[in-house]
Design an enzyme around this catalytic site. Structure first.
Site, PDB file in Angstrom:
ATOM      1  N   THR A  75       0.808  -1.222   0.000  1.00 30.89           N
ATOM      2  CA  THR A  75       0.000   0.000   0.000  1.00 30.89           C
ATOM      3  C   THR A  75       0.841   1.272   0.000  1.00 30.89           C
ATOM      4  OG1 THR A  75      -0.125  -0.132   2.415  1.00 30.89           O
ATOM      5  CG2 THR A  75      -1.916  -1.135   1.155  1.00 30.89           C
ATOM      6  N   GLN A  76       2.165   1.133   0.194  1.00 32.07           N
ATOM      7  CA  GLN A  76       3.012   2.321   0.180  1.00 32.07           C
ATOM      8  C   GLN A  76       4.426   1.941  -0.253  1.00 32.07           C
ATOM      9  OE1 GLN A  76       4.815   4.275   3.785  1.00 32.07           O
ATOM     10  NE2 GLN A  76       3.194   5.792   3.444  1.00 32.07           N
ATOM     11  N   THR A  93       7.179   0.086   2.112  1.00 33.40           N
ATOM     12  CA  THR A  93       7.165   0.726   3.435  1.00 33.40           C
ATOM     13  C   THR A  93       5.835   0.558   4.162  1.00 33.40           C
ATOM     14  OG1 THR A  93       6.716   2.841   2.309  1.00 33.40           O
ATOM     15  CG2 THR A  93       8.997   2.393   2.948  1.00 33.40           C
ATOM     16  N   SER A  94       4.833  -0.032   3.521  1.00 33.78           N
ATOM     17  CA  SER A  94       3.607  -0.410   4.220  1.00 33.78           C
ATOM     18  C   SER A  94       2.841  -1.394   3.350  1.00 33.78           C
ATOM     19  CB  SER A  94       2.731   0.805   4.522  1.00 33.78           C
ATOM     20  OG  SER A  94       1.653   0.428   5.382  1.00 33.78           O
ATOM     21  N   SER A  95       2.109  -2.282   4.010  1.00 38.34           N
ATOM     22  CA  SER A  95       1.333  -3.269   3.266  1.00 38.34           C
ATOM     23  C   SER A  95       0.154  -3.736   4.096  1.00 38.34           C
ATOM     24  CB  SER A  95       2.201  -4.478   2.899  1.00 38.34           C
ATOM     25  OG  SER A  95       2.490  -5.252   4.056  1.00 38.34           O
TER      26      SER A  95
END
Length: 383
Positions: A75-76, A93-95
């Site tokens: 997501t990021q 850096t995000s999931s």
């Protein structure tokens, strides 16, 4: 296609939905409410970029990715600097984590309906929603360091009908105003278990977190807290992104001159034997990282310490020759890695579940078999 049903069957077949409460939570929480319409999956396209998902362009592909039991949705990228506008390269850096490891972690938590729980790194909010299903929103606390993600996750949770206490801040600091916690679970990997987590736990509380070293980031650690001491074994594997305060350093400042020597063994035997061997070696060499360089003909591996004062490069080709190893700085990092490899072989290559970690006021200690068998005498200071 009902991908949610397909996913549930897969999770059951992998024994990831053993706890009745977790099966009920999976059925109750619609994961699609917590995944953005535009995201990426950890698969490369023909140009080497991360494959892009766009719900509007291909809803079937998007839903298939959302309910993939074994793959995360990214997501990021690059802390939000890369916009979700198409296939891209960049650092995750995000999931929204893969469902099999999400469920495995939650099973390890031993969560009862009356527990108070802290969710570190809530991001999309999906994980937090599952916790709310078990203990209720009033006993669930989440913390997220990234302001954009924190606001997005809070909106997702509110839209899905959940109202946990949410804080935007450094997850390593915990949330003292809502302590004590019976359970703490992290959705990001740590190298040092924060003393704040231990201090904010009730007696007999449990901490479950992905755990790694700069050498290998792939363990799942379960600790029980009693007083100012936390102690426990690794439960298996869990490859997660680093919590932001523990991302490995990358600066390097070594002398120009190097020492050369031969290698005692083929680097491939040490570096190509699977995650368990890597992880155990990393417990011995916690501040050493490695990366590969060159092509198949001229392949090399470089080791660097976190202080940035030592580096060692090992050549795969003709590794027995006198100049196959080059070491800069006060430490020969390849020698340290080989010693750890030799120790592991001498023990009969035990599984990671025979290793553990103790956190007490003196610091953090990794051990094998029993807590008094410390692997690395250099105590890691508490975060």
């Amino acid at each position: 296609m009902d991908y949610r049903t397909v996913c549930r069957r897969a999770l059951e077949a992998k024994a990831c939905l053993h706890a009745p409460w977790l099966r009920a939570a999976f059925d109750a929480v619609d994961r699609e409410l917590f995944v953005p319409a535009r995201a990426w999956v950890p698969e490369r396209d023909e140009r080497g970029r991360w494959r892009f998902l766009d719900r509007e362009a291909d809803e079937d592909a998007w839903r298939r990715a959302v309910w993939d039991s074994h793959q995360s949705v990214i997501t990021q990228l690059d802390d939000g600097r890369t916009a979700p506008e198409g296939p891209a390269d960049g650092e995750f850096t995000s999931s929204v984590s893969a469902l099999d490891i999400v469920c495995t972690k939650l099973e390890q938590l031993g969560l009862d309906a009356g527990h108070r729980v802290l969710d570190v790194g809530y991001a999309s909010g999906y994980h937090t929603a599952l916790l709310c299903e078990r203990v209720g929103s009033e006993r669930t606390v989440g913390i997220e360091v990234d302001r954009h993600l924190a606001e997005w996750g809070a909106s997702n949770l509110k839209g899905a009908g959940y109202t946990p206490s949410l804080v935007c801040g450094d997850g390593m600091a915990g949330v003292a105003q809502h302590a004590p916690f019976d359970r703490i679970i992290s959705t990001a990997a740590v190298r040092t278990v924060p003393s704040a987590w231990v201090g904010q736990c009730a007696h007999d509380a449990v901490i479950v977190t992905p755990f790694g070293t700069t050498y290998a980031n792939s363990g799942l650690l379960r600790l029980t807290v009693r007083g100012d001491r936390a102690h426990g074994h690794f439960a298996g594997s869990a490859a997660y992104m680093w919590i932001r305060g523990e991302r490995p350093a990358r600066a390097l400042n070594v002398p120009d001159q190097c020492a050369t020597r031969s290698s005692p063994l083929d680097p491939a035997e040490v570096l190509e034997a699977g995650w368990e061997q890597d992880f155990v070696i990393g417990l011995h060499t916690a501040d050493v990282s490695f990366s590969h360089r060159g092509d198949r003909v001229d392949r090399k591996v470089q080791f660097v310490d976190q202080a940035g004062t030592s580096a060692t490069i090992v050549r795969y080709r003709d590794w027995w020759e006198a100049d196959a190893v080059k070491a800069w700085g006060p430490r020969d990092l390849w020698a340290e890695v080989v010693r750890a490899f030799t120790w592991y072989a001498q023990q009969g290559r035990p599984p990671v579940t025979e290793f553990g970690v103790t956190v007490d006021p003196s610091g953090q200690h990794a051990w094998y078999g029993e807590p008094d068998h410390v692997l690395n005498p250099r105590t890691v200071p508490l975060a």
